[in-house]
Design a protein around this motif. Structure first.
Motif, PDB file in Angstrom:
ATOM      1  N   THR A   5       1.366  -0.831  -0.261  1.00  0.00           N
ATOM      2  CA  THR A   5      -0.337  -0.044   0.045  1.00  0.00           C
ATOM      3  C   THR A   5       0.978   1.279   0.393  1.00  0.00           C
ATOM      4  N   LEU A   6       0.438   2.469  -0.884  1.00  0.00           N
ATOM      5  CA  LEU A   6       0.848   3.238  -0.700  1.00  0.00           C
ATOM      6  C   LEU A   6       0.133   4.545  -0.479  1.00  0.00           C
ATOM      7  N   ILE A   7       1.100   5.524   0.573  1.00  0.00           N
ATOM      8  CA  ILE A   7      -0.046   6.472   0.829  1.00  0.00           C
ATOM      9  C   ILE A   7       0.867   8.650   0.398  1.00  0.00           C
ATOM     10  N   TYR A   8      -0.176   8.183  -0.272  1.00  0.00           N
ATOM     11  CA  TYR A   8       0.523   9.950  -1.183  1.00  0.00           C
ATOM     12  C   TYR A   8      -0.480  11.164  -1.246  1.00  0.00           C
ATOM     13  N   VAL A   9       0.437  11.934  -0.987  1.00  0.00           N
ATOM     14  CA  VAL A   9       0.111  13.762  -1.443  1.00  0.00           C
ATOM     15  C   VAL A   9       0.619  14.433  -2.220  1.00  0.00           C
ATOM     16  N   ALA A  10       0.208  15.124  -3.005  1.00  0.00           N
ATOM     17  CA  ALA A  10       0.789  15.673  -4.339  1.00  0.00           C
ATOM     18  C   ALA A  10       0.328  17.464  -4.664  1.00  0.00           C
ATOM     19  N   GLY A  11       0.762  17.901  -5.033  1.00  0.00           N
ATOM     20  CA  GLY A  11       0.733  19.260  -4.990  1.00  0.00           C
ATOM     21  C   GLY A  11       1.663  20.428  -5.901  1.00  0.00           C
ATOM     22  N   GLY A  12       1.219  21.314  -6.657  1.00  0.00           N
ATOM     23  CA  GLY A  12       1.990  22.414  -7.427  1.00  0.00           C
ATOM     24  C   GLY A  12       1.557  23.134  -7.703  1.00  0.00           C
ATOM     25  N   TYR A  13       1.706  23.743  -8.700  1.00  0.00           N
ATOM     26  CA  TYR A  13       1.586  24.371  -9.387  1.00  0.00           C
ATOM     27  C   TYR A  13       0.409  23.998 -10.825  1.00  0.00           C
ATOM     28  N   ALA A  14       0.032  25.333 -11.103  1.00  0.00           N
ATOM     29  CA  ALA A  14      -1.822  24.384 -12.278  1.00  0.00           C
ATOM     30  C   ALA A  14      -2.222  26.056 -13.523  1.00  0.00           C
ATOM     31  N   PHE A  15      -1.893  25.599 -14.381  1.00  0.00           N
ATOM     32  CA  PHE A  15      -2.196  26.473 -15.402  1.00  0.00           C
ATOM     33  C   PHE A  15      -3.300  26.250 -16.430  1.00  0.00           C
ATOM     34  N   ALA A  16      -3.915  26.320 -17.252  1.00  0.00           N
ATOM     35  CA  ALA A  16      -4.897  26.076 -17.243  1.00  0.00           C
ATOM     36  C   ALA A  16      -5.027  27.441 -18.892  1.00  0.00           C
ATOM     37  N   ASP A  17      -5.164  26.822 -19.808  1.00  0.00           N
ATOM     38  CA  ASP A  17      -5.856  27.798 -21.480  1.00  0.00           C
ATOM     39  C   ASP A  17      -7.406  27.986 -21.377  1.00  0.00           C
ATOM     40  N   MET A  18      -8.197  29.050 -21.064  1.00  0.00           N
ATOM     41  CA  MET A  18      -9.506  29.021 -21.135  1.00  0.00           C
ATOM     42  C   MET A  18     -10.213  29.705 -22.043  1.00  0.00           C
ATOM     43  N   ASN A  19     -11.070  29.333 -23.046  1.00  0.00           N
ATOM     44  CA  ASN A  19     -12.012  29.795 -24.418  1.00  0.00           C
ATOM     45  C   ASN A  19     -13.058  30.178 -23.521  1.00  0.00           C
ATOM     46  N   VAL A  20     -13.154  30.581 -24.200  1.00  0.00           N
ATOM     47  CA  VAL A  20     -14.918  30.498 -23.889  1.00  0.00           C
ATOM     48  C   VAL A  20     -15.550  31.579 -25.249  1.00  0.00           C
ATOM     49  N   THR A  37      -3.094  23.211  -7.452  1.00  0.00           N
ATOM     50  CA  THR A  37      -3.129  22.398  -7.354  1.00  0.00           C
ATOM     51  C   THR A  37      -2.707  21.066  -5.874  1.00  0.00           C
ATOM     52  N   ALA A  38      -3.600  20.607  -5.199  1.00  0.00           N
ATOM     53  CA  ALA A  38      -3.117  19.524  -4.322  1.00  0.00           C
ATOM     54  C   ALA A  38      -4.138  18.716  -4.050  1.00  0.00           C
ATOM     55  N   GLY A  39      -3.248  17.863  -3.394  1.00  0.00           N
ATOM     56  CA  GLY A  39      -4.386  16.374  -2.970  1.00  0.00           C
ATOM     57  C   GLY A  39      -3.369  15.359  -2.522  1.00  0.00           C
ATOM     58  N   GLY A  40      -4.412  13.973  -3.191  1.00  0.00           N
ATOM     59  CA  GLY A  40      -3.749  12.913  -2.547  1.00  0.00           C
ATOM     60  C   GLY A  40      -3.969  11.613  -2.363  1.00  0.00           C
ATOM     61  N   GLY A  41      -3.520  10.414  -1.533  1.00  0.00           N
ATOM     62  CA  GLY A  41      -4.497   9.232  -2.661  1.00  0.00           C
ATOM     63  C   GLY A  41      -3.526   8.197  -1.830  1.00  0.00           C
ATOM     64  N   LEU A  42      -4.767   7.161  -1.964  1.00  0.00           N
ATOM     65  CA  LEU A  42      -3.743   6.020  -1.441  1.00  0.00           C
ATOM     66  C   LEU A  42      -4.288   4.477  -2.917  1.00  0.00           C
ATOM     67  N   PHE A  54      -7.609   5.176  -5.280  1.00  0.00           N
ATOM     68  CA  PHE A  54      -7.736   5.830  -4.903  1.00  0.00           C
ATOM     69  C   PHE A  54      -7.228   7.655  -4.528  1.00  0.00           C
ATOM     70  N   GLU A  55      -8.171   8.347  -5.255  1.00  0.00           N
ATOM     71  CA  GLU A  55      -7.860   9.771  -5.321  1.00  0.00           C
ATOM     72  C   GLU A  55      -8.621  11.197  -5.320  1.00  0.00           C
ATOM     73  N   TYR A  56      -7.875  11.936  -4.961  1.00  0.00           N
ATOM     74  CA  TYR A  56      -9.178  13.036  -5.108  1.00  0.00           C
ATOM     75  C   TYR A  56      -7.290  14.799  -5.256  1.00  0.00           C
ATOM     76  N   ARG A  57      -8.093  15.414  -6.050  1.00  0.00           N
ATOM     77  CA  ARG A  57      -6.432  15.911  -6.121  1.00  0.00           C
ATOM     78  C   ARG A  57      -8.123  17.820  -6.709  1.00  0.00           C
ATOM     79  N   ARG A  58      -7.645  19.005  -5.440  1.00  0.00           N
ATOM     80  CA  ARG A  58      -7.933  19.635  -6.261  1.00  0.00           C
ATOM     81  C   ARG A  58      -7.433  20.914  -6.951  1.00  0.00           C
ATOM     82  N   VAL A  59      -8.037  21.876  -7.761  1.00  0.00           N
ATOM     83  CA  VAL A  59      -7.427  22.711  -8.795  1.00  0.00           C
ATOM     84  C   VAL A  59      -7.711  24.193  -8.496  1.00  0.00           C
TER      85      VAL A  59
END
Length: 75
Positions: A5-20, A37-42, A54-59
């Motif tokens: 089993t691996l339990i982990y956290v992740a995070g960093g810079y996020a970018f997006a090219d948004m067109n409307v 962005t930040a999150g974690g998982g198992l 199983f993973e969760y990420r928030r941007v």
């Protein structure tokens, strides 16, 4: 079980090219969004070749807007 089993956290810079685009009113806008962005998982190693994750990420793109829609150029 815990040796596979691996339990982990992740995070960093996020970018997006948004067109409307709104064809009804002939308006469009684009913007390069930057944020974080930040999150974690198992992750569980099911077999030597398969795993279950199983993973969760928030941007977040704080204070970014696309409020300045411009008329679309027609040819």
């Amino acid at each position: 079980m815990w040796d596979r089993t691996l339990i982990y956290v992740a995070g960093g810079y996020a970018f997006a090219d948004m067109n409307v685009k709104n064809d009804t009113f002939g308006l469009s806008d684009s913007n390069m969004l930057s944020g974080w962005t930040a999150g974690g998982g198992l992750e569980y190693l099911w077999s030597d070749h398969d795993s279950l994750r199983f993973e969760y990420r928030r941007v977040e793109f704080p204070s970014e807007t696309l409020a300045r829609c411009r008329p679309i150029a027609t040819r």
